[in-house]
Design a protein around this motif. Structure first.
Motif, short mmCIF file in Angstrom:
data_model
loop_
_atom_site.label_atom_id
_atom_site.label_comp_id
_atom_site.label_asym_id
_atom_site.label_seq_id
_atom_site.Cartn_x
_atom_site.Cartn_y
_atom_site.Cartn_z
N LYS A 288 -7.15 7.76 4.15
CA LYS A 288 -7.23 8.09 5.52
C LYS A 288 -8.12 7.56 5.97
CE LYS A 288 -7.62 12.96 4.40
NZ LYS A 288 -8.51 12.52 3.23
N THR A 289 -9.82 7.45 5.29
CA THR A 289 -10.55 7.48 6.37
C THR A 289 -11.14 5.08 6.31
OG1 THR A 289 -12.26 9.04 5.69
CG2 THR A 289 -13.72 6.74 6.30
N THR A 290 -10.07 4.77 5.00
CA THR A 290 -10.47 3.12 5.55
C THR A 290 -9.02 3.05 6.00
OG1 THR A 290 -10.82 3.90 2.56
CG2 THR A 290 -9.85 1.86 3.34
N ALA A 291 -7.98 3.94 6.03
CA ALA A 291 -6.92 3.40 7.34
C ALA A 291 -7.37 3.79 8.49
CB ALA A 291 -5.41 4.19 7.01
N THR B 170 -8.02 16.08 8.85
CA THR B 170 -8.21 16.91 8.25
C THR B 170 -7.73 17.73 6.64
OG1 THR B 170 -8.26 19.38 8.81
CG2 THR B 170 -6.19 18.19 9.36
N HIS B 171 -8.48 18.25 6.71
CA HIS B 171 -8.52 18.78 4.83
C HIS B 171 -7.66 20.65 5.46
CE1 HIS B 171 -8.95 16.03 1.93
NE2 HIS B 171 -10.22 15.36 2.85
N TYR B 172 -7.96 20.76 6.71
CA TYR B 172 -7.48 22.16 6.67
C TYR B 172 -5.92 22.11 7.32
CZ TYR B 172 -12.06 22.81 7.17
OH TYR B 172 -13.71 22.91 5.75
N1 LIG Z 1 -17.22 1.32 0.79
C1 LIG Z 1 -16.55 1.85 -0.32
N2 LIG Z 1 -16.01 1.03 -1.13
C2 LIG Z 1 -16.02 1.79 -2.44
N3 LIG Z 1 -14.97 1.99 -2.69
C3 LIG Z 1 -14.55 2.98 -1.97
C4 LIG Z 1 -15.37 2.60 0.01
N4 LIG Z 1 -14.92 3.62 0.81
C5 LIG Z 1 -14.00 3.95 -0.18
N5 LIG Z 1 -14.04 3.35 -0.70
C6 LIG Z 1 -12.83 3.86 -1.85
O1 LIG Z 1 -11.17 4.17 -1.61
C7 LIG Z 1 -10.53 4.82 -2.07
C8 LIG Z 1 -10.42 5.77 -0.36
O2 LIG Z 1 -11.36 6.08 0.28
P1 LIG Z 1 -11.16 6.89 1.30
O3 LIG Z 1 -12.68 7.18 2.26
O4 LIG Z 1 -10.34 6.21 2.31
O5 LIG Z 1 -10.06 8.13 1.56
P2 LIG Z 1 -10.04 9.50 2.21
O6 LIG Z 1 -8.64 9.86 2.15
O7 LIG Z 1 -10.44 9.11 3.07
O8 LIG Z 1 -10.60 10.74 1.12
P3 LIG Z 1 -11.69 11.83 1.76
O9 LIG Z 1 -10.70 12.92 1.97
O10 LIG Z 1 -12.28 12.34 0.94
O11 LIG Z 1 -12.54 11.45 2.73
C9 LIG Z 1 -11.46 6.42 -2.68
O12 LIG Z 1 -11.29 5.38 -3.18
C10 LIG Z 1 -12.90 5.85 -2.13
O13 LIG Z 1 -13.53 5.58 -3.32
#
Ligand SMILES: Nc1ncnc2c1ncn2[C@@H]1O[C@H](COP(=O)(O)OP(=O)(O)OP(=O)(O)O)[C@@H](O)[C@H]1O
Ligand SMILES: [Mg+2]
Lengths: 286, 282
Positions: free
Chosen positions: B51-54, B201-203
């Motif tokens: 999610k955060t990456t997107a 969100t996780h909620y």
């Molecule tokens: N800067 C980074 N370097 C290496 N791997 C990363 C980095 N940021 C995220 N990842 C990896 O990319 C994947 C997706 O991470 P992301 O943070 O996008 O997930 P998320 O859905 O936001 O999770 P959360 O609910 O814990 O915030 C995970 O496997 C994470 O370990």
């Protein structure tokens, strides 16, 4: 949506003015492209000054070291007369060098702040504003310059208290300010470039400590270039701190100097620094 | 450049085939996502779903190595400045500058969004008032509670009148009262401005209550999409639940996140990515 915005509170002195949200409905007009850079530089410098106003401890603790240099090293070597200063008391000769040194120390550790801002998520938020990376770095570089400048004023006052015969010509002091800001802009960019390579506060701290002393001792801050061994003279010529000190000494004491070329070297160095640090900023955004 | 704009109002966010990998970890893996103008869109999914990456791709923080991301028709890879001018962004971690007052924190964002000097103070005051921080505005942010910092960040994002507000877990680590507070302020501002909100969100209860549509993301892709009610009904129909006892959104979440997709569950990749997430959060 925008019915008569209830008369905007003229002086916002009254405790709880009823704020509407009419302004939050319309996005600000983008500035003309040429005004973007000065505006961002202004914003970053304002933040730095606000922080200094809230917390001045760093300003005071960082004044201790330069004071000791001038007081102990300066006074002692004035009496020994071991260093050829061209006829002026050594403590006078030393003062511009110490001003440049304390400004450089602040700038060299400025990259730590950008890593801290990265870790705190602040950098990410700034990178999502209409601020090109080079403008952000230039803003940060000048903010470091402003911080160094405030420090330089403190050291200048200490030097004056110790009886150093400095110029009080306002034009020359203005030039001094410009030189200090440019020099600090370069050193902070050097620091932010290293930050973009090592990506961690601890490693940057190590790097900072490893390069500040060679930069300081390998410059004309403590002694003229003419007394250095040949290899160190060569190194000193590649050291921006030497050009900064040369200009400051010329401006503050009236010693022979190369103001135009010093200024040009610092300007080019700062521009190169901005380019390098901007190119590496993306690594901090990952 | 933007072929499909003009004909109809462009989608607030349109991702097609978005992919992003960190070294050997594929974080986002062929994401197709459309957020319509004016809606509150919830992006849900387990830790490490991407999610955060997107979101970081949408906000131009990360490059778009594969696929296409458009924000109101502007290409997030090509037209970054235009995209940024439309965005308000509150990242996952609490991120106000502790060395500045609340007002100074917001003023900085007013400045970098080119708010002219003559209306800056008033605009900043309005943003602070909109999140109920008028009284605390001149205290250092270091003295704020978690909920106050979140609201301050909201004010920072709102001061530029964004068309799209992106909130990455805005209520993480907040107590129930502060959570409600944050959501109420988001709701009030949206009602007044009509801005689009993309939120993670996780909620599940929050998503159910406050989001118009939600997408469940798992392993870098959308696995379920619809209004909260639709998703619950769909799962209910599959499970042949009695009409009175529809599954909750949490059941939907469990169904997606713990489904057959999870054939590698508990393998090295999972452990490693959980660790990475933990490191970034704490
Ligand atoms: N800067 C980074 N370097 C290496 N791997 C990363 C980095 N940021 C995220 N990842 C990896 O990319 C994947 C997706 O991470 P992301 O943070 O996008 O997930 P998320 O859905 O936001 O999770 P959360 O609910 O814990 O915030 C995970 O496997 C994470 O370990
Ligand atoms: Mg996340």
């Amino acid at each position: 949506m925008s019915e008569a915005p209830a008369a905007p509170p003229a002086g916002s002195a009254d405790p709880a003015p009823a704020h509407g949200i009419d302004l939050l409905l319309k996005p600000p007009r983008p500035r003309a492209a040429w005004r973007l850079l000065p505006a961002r530089v202004g914003a970053m410098c304002a933040v730095e000054l606000q922080k200094l106003r809230h917390d001045r401890t760093e300003l005071y603790t960082r004044a201790v070291q330069p004071a000791l240099w001038l007081l102990i090293f300066g006074q002692t070597f004035t009496r020994i007369r071991a260093i050829p200063t061209g006829g002026i008391p050594y403590v006078d000769y030393l003062a511009p060098g110490i001003i440049a040194q304390s400004a450089m120390f602040i700038a060299i550790f400025y990259g730590i702040q950008i890593i801290w801002e990265r870790d705190a998520g602040i950098l990410n938020k700034l990178l999502v504003t209409p601020t090109p990376r080079s403008a952000l770095i230039t803003g940060k570089a000048f903010a470091a310059g402003v911080k160094s400048l405030v420090q330089a004023v403190v050291v200048l006052l200490i030097a004056a208290l110790l009886g150093v015969a400095l110029t009080w010509n306002p034009l020359k002091l203005l030039a001094v300010a410009a030189i200090v800001v440019l020099g600090s802009a370069f050193f902070s960019c050097l620091s932010m470039t290293i930050a973009g390579i090592v990506l961690s506060r601890d490693r940057l701290m190590g790097f900072g400590q490893a390069i500040t002393m060679p930069l300081f001792f390998g410059s004309n801050a403590l002694y003229p270039v003419s007394v250095m061994p040949g290899w160190l003279q060569a190194a000193s010529r590649a050291n921006p701190l030497s050009y900064e000190v040369d200009a400051l000494r010329g401006l503050l004491l009236g010693t022979p100097h190369h103001l135009a070329s010093d200024f040009a070297v610092l300007l080019v160095a700062a521009a190169l620094g901005v380019t390098a640090a901007s190119a590496l900023l993306g690594r901090l955004a990952r | 450049m933007t072929r499909d704009t003009g004909r109809r109002q462009a989608d607030a966010v349109a991702c097609t085939g978005l992919a992003h990998a960190f070294d050997d970890t594929s974080a986002v893996d062929g994401l197709d996502l459309t957020v319509r103008p004016g809606e509150v869109f919830g992006l849900l999914g387990p830790n490490g779903a991407g999610k955060t990456t997107a979101i970081r791709c949408i906000t131009t923080l990360l490059p778009v190595p594969a696929g296409m991301v458009r924000v109101f028709g502007h290409d997030a890879a090509g037209d970054r400045m235009a995209v940024r001018r439309l965005l308000g962004y509150v990242p996952q971690q609490l991120s106000a500058d502790a060395g500045l007052t609340g007002r100074e924190n917001v003023a900085l964002f007013a400045r970098v969004f080119d708010v002219p000097r003559r209306e800056r103070a008033e605009r900043v005051a309005q943003a602070l008032a909109a999140v109920d921080l008028a009284d605390a505005a001149d205290r250092l942010a270091a003295t704020y509670s978690g909920g106050m910092v979140r609201r301050l960040e909201l004010a920072q994002a709102l001061v530029s009148a964004p068309r799209l507000l992106i909130l990455d877990e805005p209520t993480i680590g907040l107590d129930p009262i502060a959570r409600t507070g944050v959501w109420e302020h988001i709701g009030a501002v949206r009602a007044a401005t009509g801005m689009t909100v993309l939120v993670t969100t996780h909620y599940m209860d929050e998503a159910d209550q406050y989001c118009d549509r939600v997408a469940l993301m798992h392993r870098g892709r959308i696995r379920a999409l619809g209004t909260p009610a639709e998703l619950r009904e769909r799962l209910g129909a599959r499970r042949r639940a009695a009409p009175g006892a529809l599954p909750t959104l949490e059941d939907v979440f469990r169904d997606v996140a713990g489904s057959g997709l999870d054939d590698e569950a508990g393998d090295f990749r999972d452990v490693r990515s959980t660790r990475r997430t933990a490191r970034r959060v704490g």
